[in-house]
Scaffold this motif. Structure first.
Motif, mmCIF file in Angstrom:
data_model
loop_
_atom_site.group_PDB
_atom_site.id
_atom_site.type_symbol
_atom_site.label_atom_id
_atom_site.label_comp_id
_atom_site.label_asym_id
_atom_site.label_seq_id
_atom_site.Cartn_x
_atom_site.Cartn_y
_atom_site.Cartn_z
ATOM 1 N N GLY A 125 45.724 16.362 15.930
ATOM 2 C CA GLY A 125 45.588 17.811 15.977
ATOM 3 C C GLY A 125 46.765 18.460 16.662
ATOM 4 O O GLY A 125 47.649 17.788 17.216
ATOM 5 N N VAL A 126 46.787 19.787 16.610
ATOM 6 C CA VAL A 126 47.888 20.546 17.186
ATOM 7 C C VAL A 126 47.349 21.818 17.821
ATOM 8 O O VAL A 126 46.190 22.183 17.645
ATOM 9 C CB VAL A 126 48.936 20.929 16.118
ATOM 10 N N SER A 127 48.235 22.503 18.557
ATOM 11 C CA SER A 127 47.911 23.830 19.052
ATOM 12 C C SER A 127 47.949 24.804 17.875
ATOM 13 O O SER A 127 48.072 24.388 16.725
ATOM 14 C CB SER A 127 48.915 24.244 20.136
ATOM 15 N N THR A 128 47.848 26.085 18.135
ATOM 16 C CA THR A 128 47.719 27.102 17.096
ATOM 17 C C THR A 128 48.653 26.840 15.921
ATOM 18 O O THR A 128 49.865 26.707 16.088
ATOM 19 C CB THR A 128 48.015 28.490 17.678
ATOM 20 N N LEU A 129 48.074 26.751 14.743
ATOM 21 C CA LEU A 129 48.820 26.430 13.531
ATOM 22 C C LEU A 129 48.910 27.664 12.659
ATOM 23 O O LEU A 129 47.902 28.221 12.236
ATOM 24 C CB LEU A 129 48.107 25.294 12.780
ATOM 25 N N HIS A 130 50.127 28.113 12.394
ATOM 26 C CA HIS A 130 50.321 29.331 11.616
ATOM 27 C C HIS A 130 49.762 29.166 10.205
ATOM 28 O O HIS A 130 49.989 28.156 9.550
ATOM 29 C CB HIS A 130 51.813 29.684 11.551
ATOM 30 N N GLY A 131 49.032 30.171 9.770
ATOM 31 C CA GLY A 131 48.482 30.158 8.423
ATOM 32 C C GLY A 131 47.061 29.664 8.345
ATOM 33 O O GLY A 131 46.449 29.685 7.282
ATOM 34 N N PHE A 132 46.512 29.196 9.478
ATOM 35 C CA PHE A 132 45.146 28.687 9.491
ATOM 36 C C PHE A 132 44.358 29.389 10.595
ATOM 37 O O PHE A 132 44.843 29.559 11.711
ATOM 38 C CB PHE A 132 45.119 27.176 9.713
ATOM 39 N N ASP A 133 43.133 29.760 10.272
ATOM 40 C CA ASP A 133 42.273 30.455 11.226
ATOM 41 C C ASP A 133 41.251 29.528 11.871
ATOM 42 O O ASP A 133 40.328 29.979 12.532
ATOM 43 C CB ASP A 133 41.525 31.610 10.530
ATOM 44 N N SER A 134 41.394 28.236 11.621
ATOM 45 C CA SER A 134 40.418 27.288 12.152
ATOM 46 C C SER A 134 40.372 27.349 13.676
ATOM 47 O O SER A 134 41.401 27.403 14.348
ATOM 48 C CB SER A 134 40.767 25.868 11.702
ATOM 49 N N HIS A 135 39.148 27.359 14.234
ATOM 50 C CA HIS A 135 38.989 27.378 15.684
ATOM 51 C C HIS A 135 39.068 25.970 16.265
ATOM 52 O O HIS A 135 39.095 25.808 17.478
ATOM 53 C CB HIS A 135 37.644 28.007 16.051
ATOM 54 N N SER A 136 39.069 24.964 15.414
ATOM 55 C CA SER A 136 39.155 23.587 15.882
ATOM 56 C C SER A 136 40.264 22.876 15.139
ATOM 57 O O SER A 136 40.202 22.710 13.922
ATOM 58 C CB SER A 136 37.825 22.858 15.666
ATOM 59 N N LEU A 137 41.289 22.478 15.864
ATOM 60 C CA LEU A 137 42.409 21.782 15.242
ATOM 61 C C LEU A 137 42.558 20.379 15.816
ATOM 62 O O LEU A 137 43.636 19.822 15.810
ATOM 63 C CB LEU A 137 43.698 22.585 15.441
ATOM 64 N N ALA A 138 41.476 19.838 16.324
ATOM 65 C CA ALA A 138 41.498 18.481 16.873
ATOM 66 C C ALA A 138 40.430 17.633 16.204
ATOM 67 O O ALA A 138 39.392 18.126 15.770
ATOM 68 C CB ALA A 138 41.280 18.505 18.380
ATOM 69 N N ARG A 139 40.690 16.328 16.141
ATOM 70 C CA ARG A 139 39.730 15.383 15.577
ATOM 71 C C ARG A 139 39.815 14.106 16.377
ATOM 72 O O ARG A 139 40.908 13.584 16.624
ATOM 73 C CB ARG A 139 40.044 15.119 14.105
ATOM 74 N N VAL A 140 38.668 13.581 16.811
ATOM 75 C CA VAL A 140 38.605 12.378 17.641
ATOM 76 C C VAL A 140 38.025 11.233 16.831
ATOM 77 O O VAL A 140 37.018 11.400 16.141
ATOM 78 C CB VAL A 140 37.738 12.627 18.903
ATOM 79 N N ARG A 141 38.652 10.059 16.904
ATOM 80 C CA ARG A 141 38.138 8.851 16.261
ATOM 81 C C ARG A 141 38.212 7.697 17.256
ATOM 82 O O ARG A 141 38.990 7.730 18.219
ATOM 83 C CB ARG A 141 38.949 8.493 15.002
ATOM 84 N N VAL A 142 37.413 6.652 17.004
ATOM 85 C CA VAL A 142 37.328 5.517 17.927
ATOM 86 C C VAL A 142 37.321 4.207 17.142
ATOM 87 O O VAL A 142 36.627 4.091 16.125
ATOM 88 C CB VAL A 142 36.053 5.591 18.803
ATOM 89 N N ILE A 143 38.076 3.233 17.627
ATOM 90 C CA ILE A 143 38.051 1.869 17.093
ATOM 91 C C ILE A 143 37.327 0.979 18.095
ATOM 92 O O ILE A 143 37.665 0.977 19.292
ATOM 93 C CB ILE A 143 39.470 1.329 16.836
ATOM 94 N N SER A 144 36.331 0.231 17.624
ATOM 95 C CA SER A 144 35.624 -0.725 18.454
ATOM 96 C C SER A 144 36.227 -2.114 18.224
ATOM 97 O O SER A 144 36.701 -2.425 17.137
ATOM 98 C CB SER A 144 34.133 -0.739 18.091
ATOM 99 N N GLY A 145 36.201 -2.957 19.257
ATOM 100 C CA GLY A 145 36.758 -4.302 19.132
ATOM 101 C C GLY A 145 38.180 -4.403 19.627
ATOM 102 O O GLY A 145 38.834 -5.425 19.444
ATOM 103 N N PHE A 146 38.671 -3.355 20.293
ATOM 104 C CA PHE A 146 40.018 -3.379 20.865
ATOM 105 C C PHE A 146 39.907 -3.992 22.252
ATOM 106 O O PHE A 146 39.785 -3.312 23.262
ATOM 107 C CB PHE A 146 40.571 -1.957 20.939
#
Length: 433
Positions: free
Chosen positions: A332-353
């Motif tokens: 994700g990023v901070s404010t992205l020009h051209g997009f009005d999305s209030h959420s620009l982050a996405r979290v994922r997790v790998i198990s077994g690390f």
């Protein structure tokens, strides 16, 4: 001789977005995500979000956060960035115990192993230290000033790390250098003794991490770079032990008959506590590259790629705890020009690390679904704001991060006339009215 193409840095300010960052408490108690100027904390043990308390007036941060870090014991947390503020937090109560003003924008932070010093680097290449002697978990620190301890000559410092034994502070910059300095007993007097330089990268050094094992308690340094390599170093001598080319794993595409430059820069690194695995985030790879690290042979080798399905997810930051098997990542990023999305982050997790070979079925790394992630939906709502995010947002975000990294870290070439003009219009040369 044909003059190099001139890149007008000032024309790209609109794409200098800040990538989302993630940091994991050493004991897997808290997960922290920063996106833009927003700092989001989730309590894994309590299963709830955390409210930050800052007695200073105004917002917690006024501009994009560029560096976040827990201390080795998990008592302290530091955040800093483009607003030139370095905030030190009590990682139990989440009260801000001190705010330090930097002279320049901050690019990297580190906390000494004994927790007595917070170090931060600015965009001018200076590393500063703040003495935390007298830190009390129940009190706010009195106002203290940071002192310069070392400098890279006018080069942006991209990463700071303390060695595992606390003897050295390692600083990397955009001019391909890794400097190993002896961390003195009185750091505020300056770190004047250079132990070694680790030289070999041909593009900016983006990230540093340490790998260690019982037979090698002092460990070795691994570094990632814009030259699409991960390298293994002996910091005492500065010797390059091994180089692993990772660009080919990123699906390197050809553009107009030639490979696109800087397309597979290494963005971040993360290692397992036993030093057998190194997770690598690459700028164009929708997944995580796992490297085997054989410390006895002092070598790195590609183990496998853990692909991330279900949308365009290219990690911008990685994190793990010393006691858990989860590899956390965010894009994700901070404010992205051209997009009005209030959420620009996405979290994922790998198990077994965790400890063990990645080729072992027992320890097979697996990408968790959203409902399998520790903290579940509550965590996702806090850290990313929404579970459902349009794929085109992340496609645009990945491109914005790539452009921002190039604009920030790739050294620009200017004509003689342009260089003279820039010299005449430097801020520190202007006469104050």
């Amino acid at each position: 001789m044909e003059e190099p193409a001139i890149e007008e840095g000032d024309n790209h300010r609109d794409v200098e977005v800040a990538p989302a960052l993630i940091s994991v408490h050493p004991d897997h108690k808290f997960i922290v995500v920063s996106i833009g100027s927003d700092l989001r904390v989730f309590d894994l043990q309590g299963g709830c979000s955390v409210t930050l308390v800052d007695d200073s007036s105004g917002p917690l941060h006024k501009d994009s956060i560029r560096a976040i870090r827990f201390g080795a014991e998990g008592k302290l947390f530091v955040s800093a960035g483009d607003d030139k503020l370095v905030k030190i937090w009590n990682a139990n109560s989440w009260h801000c115990i001190s705010t330090v003003c930097s002279e320049k924008r901050v690019s990297a932070v580190a906390i000494s192993k004994d927790g007595l010093f917070v170090c931060f680097a600015d965009k001018f290449g200076v590393v500063w230290a703040l003495n935390l002697d007298g830190f009390d978990e129940n009190q706010v620190l009195v106002e203290k000033k940071a002192a310069p301890v070392l400098a890279h000559y006018c080069s942006i410092i991209t990463s700071l790390e303390f060695s595992l034994d606390g003897r050295f502070i390692i600083s990397a910059d955009r001019d391909f250098k890794i400097r190993v300095s002896v961390f003195p007993k009185k750091p505020l007097d300056g770190a004047h003794e250079i132990q070694s330089f680790c030289l070999g990268h041909t593009e900016f050094v983006s990230c540093l991490a340490f790998v260690c094992a019982p037979d090698y308690p002092e460990g070795f340094l691994v570094s990632g770079s814009g030259d699409s390599t991960v390298r293994l170093w002996d910091i005492t001598s500065g010797s390059l032990l091994d180089t692993c080319e990772v660009g080919s794993q990123a699906g390197f595409l050809e553009s107009n008959g030639r490979e696109e430059e800087h397309y597979s820069a290494v963005i971040d690194l993360c290692t397992t506590p036993d030093g057998t695995l190194v997770a690598v985030a690459i700028q164009s790879l929708q997944g995580i590259l796992l490297l085997n690290c054989d410390l006895s042979a002092k070598s790195l080798s590609i183990a496998k790629v853990v692909s991330i399905t279900g949308g365009s997810f290219i990690p911008t930051s990685l994190g793990t705890a010393s006691c858990a098997e989860f590899l956390w990542m965010v894009t994700g990023v901070s404010t992205l020009h051209g997009f009005d999305s209030h959420s620009l982050a996405r979290v994922r997790v790998i198990s077994g690390f965790r400890i063990g070979s990645p080729d072992s079925v027992e320890h097979e790394p697996t990408m968790l679904e959203d409902d399998e992630i520790p903290g579940g939906e509550k965590l996702l709502e806090k850290l990313q704001g929404s579970v459902s995010i349009e794929n085109k947002v992340f496609s645009a975000a990945a491109e914005a991060v790539k452009m921002a990294m190039c604009n920030l870290l790739i050294k620009k070439q200017y004509s003689a006339d342009k260089r003279e003009f820039r010299k005449r219009t430097r801020n520190d040369k202007k006469i104050k009215q």
